[in-house]
Design an enzyme around this catalytic site. Sequence first.
Site, PDB file in Angstrom:
ATOM      1  N   GLU A  39      -2.037 -10.862  -4.405  1.00  0.00           N
ATOM      2  CA  GLU A  39      -2.421 -11.629  -3.022  1.00  0.00           C
ATOM      3  C   GLU A  39      -3.344 -12.742  -3.171  1.00  0.00           C
ATOM      4  O   GLU A  39      -4.032 -12.962  -2.358  1.00  0.00           O
ATOM      5  CB  GLU A  39      -2.918 -10.707  -2.126  1.00  0.00           C
ATOM      6  CG  GLU A  39      -1.897  -9.373  -1.862  1.00  0.00           C
ATOM      7  CD  GLU A  39      -2.528  -8.304  -0.600  1.00  0.00           C
ATOM      8  OE1 GLU A  39      -3.806  -8.225  -0.332  1.00  0.00           O
ATOM      9  OE2 GLU A  39      -1.606  -7.635  -0.035  1.00  0.00           O
TER      10      GLU A  39
ATOM     11  N   ASP B 292       1.179   0.397   1.218  1.00  0.00           N
ATOM     12  CA  ASP B 292      -0.220  -0.029   1.516  1.00  0.00           C
ATOM     13  C   ASP B 292      -0.699   0.601   2.689  1.00  0.00           C
ATOM     14  O   ASP B 292      -0.835  -0.083   4.100  1.00  0.00           O
ATOM     15  CB  ASP B 292      -0.162  -1.452   1.966  1.00  0.00           C
ATOM     16  CG  ASP B 292      -1.537  -2.098   2.044  1.00  0.00           C
ATOM     17  OD1 ASP B 292      -2.596  -1.579   1.807  1.00  0.00           O
ATOM     18  OD2 ASP B 292      -1.605  -3.318   2.451  1.00  0.00           O
TER      19      ASP B 292
ATOM     20  N   GLU C 189      -6.824   0.628   8.940  1.00  0.00           N
ATOM     21  CA  GLU C 189      -6.006  -0.466   8.976  1.00  0.00           C
ATOM     22  C   GLU C 189      -4.596  -0.312   9.870  1.00  0.00           C
ATOM     23  O   GLU C 189      -4.416  -1.257  10.651  1.00  0.00           O
ATOM     24  CB  GLU C 189      -5.875  -1.285   7.793  1.00  0.00           C
ATOM     25  CG  GLU C 189      -5.227  -2.547   7.803  1.00  0.00           C
ATOM     26  CD  GLU C 189      -5.034  -3.195   6.375  1.00  0.00           C
ATOM     27  OE1 GLU C 189      -5.629  -2.745   5.387  1.00  0.00           O
ATOM     28  OE2 GLU C 189      -4.299  -4.036   6.443  1.00  0.00           O
TER      29      GLU C 189
ATOM     30  N   LYS D 129      -3.436   2.942  -5.069  1.00  0.00           N
ATOM     31  CA  LYS D 129      -3.150   3.461  -3.669  1.00  0.00           C
ATOM     32  C   LYS D 129      -2.475   4.671  -3.777  1.00  0.00           C
ATOM     33  O   LYS D 129      -1.552   4.821  -4.430  1.00  0.00           O
ATOM     34  CB  LYS D 129      -2.591   2.403  -2.797  1.00  0.00           C
ATOM     35  CG  LYS D 129      -3.568   0.982  -2.704  1.00  0.00           C
ATOM     36  CD  LYS D 129      -2.855   0.127  -1.704  1.00  0.00           C
ATOM     37  CE  LYS D 129      -3.976  -1.179  -1.493  1.00  0.00           C
ATOM     38  NZ  LYS D 129      -3.674  -2.064  -0.235  1.00  0.00           N
TER      39      LYS D 129
END
Lengths: 702, 702
Positions: free
Chosen positions: A311, A390, A418, A385
């Site tokens: 990213e 995500d 999130e 992760k």
Amino acid sequence: MIITDSSDVHPAWLPPEALRAIGTRRTVVCGEGLLVDTVFAEVDRAATWYGGTARRAGGDPGLPAVDLVLALSCALPSPRPGPPPAESDPDGSSAAIDAVRAELGAAGAGPLGAEGFAVARHGAVTVVLADTPAGLLYGLFDLVRLGESGFGPAHPARVRRPAMARRMLDHWDNVDVHPVMGQVERGYAGGSIFWQAGRPRRDEARVTAYARLLAACGINAVSVNNVNVHATEARLLTERLDDVAEIADLLRPYGIRVHLAVTFAAPVVLGGLPTADPLDPAVRAWWAETTERVYARIPDFGGYLVKADSEGQPGPFSYGRDHADGANVLAEALAPGGGVVHWRAFVYNHRQDWRDRSTDRARAAFDHFSPLDGRFQDNVIVQVKHGPLDFQTREPVSPVIAAMPGTRLAVEFQVTQEYTGQQRHVCYLAPWWSEILRFAPRADDGATVAELAAGGGGLVAVSNVGDDEFWTGHPLAQANLYAFGRLAWDPELRPQAVLDEWIDLTFDPASCPDPELLRRTLHEIMDDSWRTYERYTAPLGVGFMVRPGHHYGPDVDGYEYTPWGTYHFADRDGVGVDRTRATGTGFTGQYPAPWSQVYESLDRCPDELLLFFHHVPYHHVLRSGSTVIQHIYDTHFDGVREVEAMCRRWEWLARLVDPAVYARVTERLTEQLRCAREWRDQVNAYFHRKSGVPDAHGRPLH
Amino acid sequence: MIITDSSDVHPAWLPPEALRAIGTRRTVVCGEGLLVDTVFAEVDRAATWYGGTARRAGGDPGLPAVDLVLALSCALPSPRPGPPPAESDPDGSSAAIDAVRAELGAAGAGPLGAEGFAVARHGAVTVVLADTPAGLLYGLFDLVRLGESGFGPAHPARVRRPAMARRMLDHWDNVDVHPVMGQVERGYAGGSIFWQAGRPRRDEARVTAYARLLAACGINAVSVNNVNVHATEARLLTERLDDVAEIADLLRPYGIRVHLAVTFAAPVVLGGLPTADPLDPAVRAWWAETTERVYARIPDFGGYLVKADSEGQPGPFSYGRDHADGANVLAEALAPGGGVVHWRAFVYNHRQDWRDRSTDRARAAFDHFSPLDGRFQDNVIVQVKHGPLDFQTREPVSPVIAAMPGTRLAVEFQVTQEYTGQQRHVCYLAPWWSEILRFAPRADDGATVAELAAGGGGLVAVSNVGDDEFWTGHPLAQANLYAFGRLAWDPELRPQAVLDEWIDLTFDPASCPDPELLRRTLHEIMDDSWRTYERYTAPLGVGFMVRPGHHYGPDVDGYEYTPWGTYHFADRDGVGVDRTRATGTGFTGQYPAPWSQVYESLDRCPDELLLFFHHVPYHHVLRSGSTVIQHIYDTHFDGVREVEAMCRRWEWLARLVDPAVYARVTERLTEQLRCAREWRDQVNAYFHRKSGVPDAHGRPLH
């Protein structure tokens, strides 16, 4: 008796009442060291509150019999057979300790280890034994959890050792306020407890209270800045190292080591070198020298955390090197000080062409990292992760976790919600984490994710804490932080049992007019809240469907035509991502047997992951017997009804919890209900408009 | 000869070369006054550049014959029959003036008016006559447009008067940098030319150059701050009035009056009153006193601009009053100074429930304002956006424009291309504005929008200018600003003719190696660029389908499930908004005949507005003969091909335009092409996935 702390911060799971059982006892603490001092300070303060006594061993011998002994085994003489003479043991502590030590020896318990402890009840004396100061601290907090039951009938020693050596929280806190992401990236609890507008916050009371809470649930490592390392944050490694050392000094008494997120470009942006090529000798020397300075300032520094080639962050790809090259140069620099580098496996192309259905972001971490297995130095921890995308509400376990036997892996969770309600929605995540931790990705050895993480780099989670008065925005989200720590210590714990611990510690049943109603209601609200959240949001494991950027609230097509690689491919006939080997991206082939077959098979794939692995017609019949489209409608109506029930149930607690907590949770539930209805109606309307299929029960779909 | 200005700002349509024809002449200027001084300064500077002469009337009489006379008629003696004696008219100017005056008198031309002028060629002398200094200034710039052709064969006097008395630009410039909207709301050309980070920018050269450009295209009023009036901006009305006066001083020499956007809550937030109720005597007194102070400081102050009860701005609804009550209290305060209040009709519910299909944002302005017709004081101008929604690429004309014969209406355009490419895409808007201005909404009197605006409050547009080196981000977007001014002066002008004017002024054909290629290519790129933009974006008048918030780039469902009232209701069967009286929201009934019937009828409704008024199946056959779905595919493929052609054509101009302009336009075209392809593919993919209909020509739809 209600005792209020001097701080204006919510006490979370360590209100004074949580230490009442200890504070009423006559306690002796045996041993030396910083963390033993912490143990003593805790019991001493509790005794002040509740009328007990606390003293260090070797003090005034003319005391009455003790109720509680907390002892470092190395601080004791070797046990002798038979009881000690009464004149040399006026308070009875030596006899109790010796009895427990003898029992442990007879049972062949072995060393308690770096953080383990034993708790026993011998006659009228409770004994906590540990080999190390850290073990004694964890033993103390175990006794806090036990409360009065730690002082009941005599019982044999119970030995506890953490499953994971490192139980870590990553703070995505920025030092500067980021123009888009703010003070805390993906922070839903106000500002940072460490940083404020470019400067250290220096709220020592707050950070100490935080350290204490973390120790009480078992966390022993904290990374203090965002993995997206911007200009100011990069300098924490060098000229602003004192700011990090200050935090380390506050966390150290609670057994927590500080880690630092660093930029891979540091040799260039901080060192002024022309390159950050990990194979360049000057770069290696720069990392070695810089890290040596870090250890000179912070002798117990934990290590680095790196998000590289991800990213927009710099990484070894810029120099034609791979991630093993990149991680190893940092590991080499950290090895002399005993540190580790956490190297994130979250590497993918975030500039993907949405028209290209052959590229699959879910494949990326495996494709990048599995070929590197065995090439990482021993103090590199590849941080993966838990899912291949995500932190969605539902994902399969990342195939990377099964694919790198020659590498130390840490599994990364996200406590900050999130994609699971952003601490405006009740979403108790422990059941989800527990499912993941119990999952056995490999047929050959049957090892669970928890075992693989325990044998490697442990568990890591993105913190959910900020300067909010309740720490976590939503007071009930404190339970997620607590549960993460507890599951990292013992992944076998049942989520409901962890919630019971949290309720008992936080809400002091002894002073509650109706503790059973409180407990039952909190369980009713929280136990299934993750599945409730799943029901009213993105269905059947398809993920995303959130508003781009901030990721709160529904937007079914929000990411559908973007470069982010997170698509659902819904059309008038069906929905889902074909990740099969037969006709899709081949992602199922990244799993070992049996999962490579299970996920590949339309019949065997679990319903809750169906759309993650398959593109199916709306009339496809699920294993549950429902069609996909009717399942979407049903779960969305159900999910909202469950939130309505949460709201009603919460009202029962109006007089049973602190008014400030009650008011905040009420406000959040109102928003959760509004948002859940929005999710329900948008998702249902979207799929109704696309499929044309009416609801079998005739409910409005818009 | 290339003459460069001292400023580093692009000269736009007033490079020195634009004044070459005047600068080579012997010129005399007759008359007194600030704007006559401006006229003289312009011709004097041009003469300095190009070797001509310029003098004021009454100066040295021993000069050679003049080529050009610019004269205020009030500065001249009454004309006498016959030529003046040569000894009293050594330069021949009096004879030329007298001849033109006599000709105008004989033709019965009447007064030239407040801003009109006459241009004539008498023998070898060009004469510009005006009744007022402002008229003389506009006559000068008319002559600038004529260039050498203004000095050709003798011709009778042509009289020009503006169609609209007020031709206004609204700057949505913030004084403070707004955390979301920045220095300029919907600004696509850098910062503000007036304000910077909370302070006046005080770039006098820039503002003067701006005033000169505006005068040269006919603008005579500028509002200097955003209609969303935040805390700092509110204070421009009182303690920061000097900042406004400074700008007024710079604009005044070019005939431009300053207006100010004010908050309706000013009596509360600035005056400390407990209410802003427009019927409260203390509120009326506050506005009167405050406005008196404004006029004491800025005697030619233009008036107030108000966005009330709109998108969160305060307004009379808070006090149970209507918009006539609200506007009249400000009008009453402005009347003594001769000012007007522009009161925006952009009032709608921006917290609409997307599930509720009976609420129609398009209806809102009519529903709120038409009942108030006749209740507004004479110096209230109700400012109506040209369409019922919000500056989309295609909308019908707002029914409000036909509905308020007893009210002074101004029609509002948007030069800053919020929804039409944001000055990253070429989108010459004059053809669109021309269509609107020529539209006759009422059968009974056949009056056009232009005539209705001319008889009322004139034309207003949201400015597109910033501190960008080319003023407008995209150099070709300068043409939109120029064209807006010209159409406000003369709505009969053909857009291609206006573009010709702009090309001739801006690019100096005389120094271009191939002026015809330049002109033809710019026409090929720009003439149809608005329709090209329409083709590759939202189809058939349905509007929106943009990314929420910033409004750039496609997001078909971006606003579909939001509270903003901008929906397309696409499902697997069809698309569009049913606004008919028969089955929809009834919006068509807000139009007078014949449009109420035309728009109501599926057969008679123009294709380009079909989805604005009707929800139709994808297989509905348009008047063009194509189906809706095939039209969507075709126009999107066509639109992108047209942008590809633009890009190729622009390359032909590599050596014909300034390299900096060439580079900037090239960069913008690259982005336009990328974005147009994204629009094409997303819109086509969206409707393909929804309808299931393949492209008749087999092109990829994704």
